[in-house]
Design an enzyme around this catalytic site. Sequence first.
Site, mmCIF file in Angstrom:
data_model
loop_
_atom_site.group_PDB
_atom_site.id
_atom_site.type_symbol
_atom_site.label_atom_id
_atom_site.label_comp_id
_atom_site.label_asym_id
_atom_site.label_seq_id
_atom_site.Cartn_x
_atom_site.Cartn_y
_atom_site.Cartn_z
ATOM 1 N N CYS A 7 47.539 34.486 42.944
ATOM 2 C CA CYS A 7 46.400 35.354 42.629
ATOM 3 C C CYS A 7 46.483 35.875 41.200
ATOM 4 C CB CYS A 7 46.330 36.519 43.608
ATOM 5 S SG CYS A 7 47.713 37.682 43.495
ATOM 6 N N CYS A 21 42.830 37.997 50.683
ATOM 7 C CA CYS A 21 41.439 38.362 50.927
ATOM 8 C C CYS A 21 40.798 37.373 51.907
ATOM 9 C CB CYS A 21 40.668 38.366 49.607
ATOM 10 S SG CYS A 21 41.224 39.615 48.433
ATOM 11 N N CYS A 76 40.269 37.552 41.136
ATOM 12 C CA CYS A 76 41.618 38.085 41.352
ATOM 13 C C CYS A 76 42.019 39.014 40.208
ATOM 14 C CB CYS A 76 42.628 36.943 41.458
ATOM 15 S SG CYS A 76 42.584 36.030 43.015
#
Length: 227
Positions: free
Chosen positions: A216, A191, A105
Amino acid sequence: MKDYESYSPQSLLEEFIVSASRPVITSSFSVNSVVILDMALKIKPDIEVVLIDTGLLFKETYEFAEQLKSRWNINLIVVKPELSLEEQEKRYGKELWNRDPDLCCKLRKVEPLDRFLESGVDLWITGMRRDQSPTRKNLGKVEIHRLPSGRKITKLAPLADWDRKKVWNYVFKNNLPYNPLYDKGYTSFGCVPCTSLPVSDDERSGRWTGKGKLECGIHTFTEKEEI
């Protein structure tokens, strides 16, 4: 700073967008993003809308972003990591998101956003809400944040005190489009490798399932200033 808690999302956006030199909206193209966009575009039609393209987003998200860009003439800015997925794999090995999701991330989301915010942005608008996660329960509608460089930036969360029902009511009342991933059962998405269907009523329970991770990093890498 005055108390903005009683301000509606629209009035809050109007107050800050008109006085900012370079306001931007970071958007995951979630339902919250759609509501923010609908309000903000009425104030500043050419406001920059930032999509952090990790290279791992859902096909539906890419398609929906392009759909809104065409439909609403959005000034869409796509921000990408310095490393391609292939370069990241060569340097860190396969599927870094499984072995070290925080690092993944950082490389694919946090660092690209940091570089962008450092390019003169003075107002950062998000679609975050307090009811989304324990990490967001104390979210202020207006906050001052310090970037890693030391530069300060105003961060706005106009929907901070809204709940999921209020967001969807706004969408349906105004006949707004929304990401088709919601019709597939997703309640939060980022994602592909780190997103699954929710495992509880918590709308973010499908993010990084089993990894003990709630954020994230794009909303935690800056330092919040006490006002």
